[in-house]
Design an enzyme around this catalytic site. Structure first.
Site, short mmCIF file in Angstrom:
data_model
loop_
_atom_site.label_atom_id
_atom_site.label_comp_id
_atom_site.label_asym_id
_atom_site.label_seq_id
_atom_site.Cartn_x
_atom_site.Cartn_y
_atom_site.Cartn_z
N THR A 105 0.83 -1.20 0.00
CA THR A 105 0.00 0.00 0.00
C THR A 105 0.86 1.25 0.00
O THR A 105 0.58 2.21 -0.73
CB THR A 105 -0.92 0.01 1.24
OG1 THR A 105 -1.58 -1.22 1.35
CG2 THR A 105 -1.92 1.14 1.16
N THR A 106 1.93 1.25 0.80
CA THR A 106 2.83 2.40 0.87
C THR A 106 3.53 2.63 -0.46
O THR A 106 3.90 3.76 -0.78
CB THR A 106 3.86 2.20 1.99
OG1 THR A 106 3.18 1.83 3.19
CG2 THR A 106 4.67 3.46 2.24
N ILE A 138 6.74 -4.45 9.56
CA ILE A 138 6.80 -3.89 8.21
C ILE A 138 6.32 -2.46 8.36
O ILE A 138 5.15 -2.19 8.60
CB ILE A 138 5.95 -4.69 7.22
CG1 ILE A 138 6.50 -6.11 7.11
CG2 ILE A 138 5.93 -4.01 5.86
CD1 ILE A 138 5.73 -7.02 6.17
N TYR A 150 -12.87 -5.18 -0.45
CA TYR A 150 -14.09 -4.82 -1.19
C TYR A 150 -15.06 -5.99 -1.37
O TYR A 150 -16.26 -5.83 -1.15
CB TYR A 150 -13.75 -4.19 -2.56
CG TYR A 150 -14.97 -3.62 -3.26
CD1 TYR A 150 -15.55 -2.45 -2.81
CD2 TYR A 150 -15.53 -4.28 -4.36
CE1 TYR A 150 -16.67 -1.93 -3.45
CE2 TYR A 150 -16.65 -3.77 -5.00
CZ TYR A 150 -17.22 -2.60 -4.55
OH TYR A 150 -18.33 -2.09 -5.17
N ARG A 206 -8.42 -1.30 6.07
CA ARG A 206 -8.43 -1.06 4.63
C ARG A 206 -9.24 -2.10 3.87
O ARG A 206 -9.86 -1.79 2.86
CB ARG A 206 -6.99 -1.04 4.08
CG ARG A 206 -6.19 0.19 4.47
CD ARG A 206 -4.86 0.20 3.75
NE ARG A 206 -4.02 1.31 4.14
CZ ARG A 206 -4.04 2.52 3.58
NH1 ARG A 206 -4.88 2.77 2.60
NH2 ARG A 206 -3.23 3.47 4.01
N TYR A 247 -1.33 -10.50 4.93
CA TYR A 247 -1.44 -9.10 5.36
C TYR A 247 -2.86 -8.89 5.83
O TYR A 247 -3.79 -8.79 5.03
CB TYR A 247 -1.07 -8.18 4.20
CG TYR A 247 -1.05 -6.70 4.53
CD1 TYR A 247 -1.11 -6.22 5.83
CD2 TYR A 247 -0.96 -5.76 3.50
CE1 TYR A 247 -1.09 -4.87 6.10
CE2 TYR A 247 -0.93 -4.41 3.76
CZ TYR A 247 -0.99 -3.96 5.07
OH TYR A 247 -0.97 -2.62 5.33
N LYS A 298 1.59 -10.08 8.53
CA LYS A 298 1.73 -8.66 8.85
C LYS A 298 0.40 -8.26 9.47
O LYS A 298 -0.62 -8.19 8.79
CB LYS A 298 2.02 -7.83 7.61
CG LYS A 298 2.07 -6.32 7.90
CD LYS A 298 2.26 -5.50 6.63
CE LYS A 298 2.24 -4.01 6.96
NZ LYS A 298 2.36 -3.17 5.73
#
Length: 292
Positions: free
Chosen positions: A43-44, A202, A106, A137, A132, A160
């Protein structure tokens, strides 16, 4: 397998293209500062706005610059299982050492759907996989029971965890075993995550303060949690400032102050506002990362 301070790398852009020189320079600096692992295309790294070709190239550049000095764990997740398999195979071909696979956002699958999604990706590649889990999110939250079942698959090696739930760390350790890697995905609570059995993080903050973040996890690995907390206290303001506006805008701004990257982001992320910029500068100064 993947422990210590791992950086959720930004993707530098210039004129709306990947700034390859800046990316490789950032990787070299990270490793010189003691970073234990590199995580491109998360994402980053603005993976939702990267084309498949760009994602492949970012992984290749990271692997090339790392030159075996630290593992490269490539973000390759999708809410489409077939696309996740394709991205995972591409990351493997690009030389990644592991995969970071986000829970499908989603679509809101149930726990059976989560299990089968990860199982399908696991069966399609030969790399170790980190789950993750980031309900903030993805909307969905992988249960400890589902994670425990996945941990029995040969190449599902860790998580993560971005839930911010310290009890979850203890529960996952008990359910998944001592060999299952627990990595924090939340800088603000990472040291307490370590105190509850975590093996590393992370980190977004380690883009900007890689040396200090490495020191935190070196201390934690040595059982010196008081030292880890002391170092982390100097970064507390920065942990918050980097999320005052949508990430990675503030992190890219911070890196621009260090001459490591431009501030360019891709829509729908925008450059941070003045209040966030002021907070980032102040936090960096307090942490000793900027003069004045």
């Amino acid at each position: 397998m993947f422990t210590g301070s791992l950086t959720a790398l930004i993707t530098p852009f210039k004129n709306n293209a990947v700034d390859e020189a800046a990316l490789q320079g950032l990787v070299q600096w990270q490793l010189d500062e003691g970073t234990d692992g590199l995580v491109p295309c998360g994402t980053t790294g603005e993976s939702p706005t990267l084309s498949a070709d760009e994602q492949r190239r970012v992984i290749e550049l990271t692997v090339e610059a790392a030159a075996g000095r630290a593992p490269v764990i490539a973000g390759a997740g999708s809410n489409d299982t077939s696309k996740g398999i394709a991205l995972s195979r591409q990351a493997e071909a690009a030389g990644a050492d592991g995969l970071l696979i986000v829970t499908p956002y989603y679509n809101k699958p149930n726990q059976e759907g989560l299990y089968r999604h990860f199982e399908a990706i696991h069966d399609a590649v030969s790399l170790p996989i980190l789950i993750y889990n980031i309900p903030g999110r993805s909307v969905i939250d992988m249960s400890v029971k589902t994670m425990s079942a996945l941990s029995r698959l040969e190449r599902i090696v860790g998580v993560k965890d971005a839930t911010g739930d310290m009890a979850r760390a203890r529960d996952q350790r008990e359910a998944c075993g001592e060999d299952f890697t627990l990595l924090s995905g939340d800088d603000s609570t990472a040291v307490e995550f370590a105190a509850n059995g975590g093996d590393g993080a992370i980190s977004v903050t380690s883009n900007v303060a890689p040396g200090l973040c490495a020191q935190i996890w070196d201390a934690a690995a040595a059982g010196e949690l008081a030292e880890a907390r002391s170092i982390d206290s100097g970064l507390a303001e920065l942990h918050k400032a980097l999320f005052l506006d949508p990430s990675p805008g503030p992190a890219k701004y911070a890196l621009s102050l260090l001459g490591r990257s431009g501030v360019d982001v891709r829509l729908p992320i925008t450059e941070p506002g003045e209040a966030a910029k002021d907070a980032v500068r102040a936090a960096m100064s307090r942490a000793g990362l900027l003069d004045g």
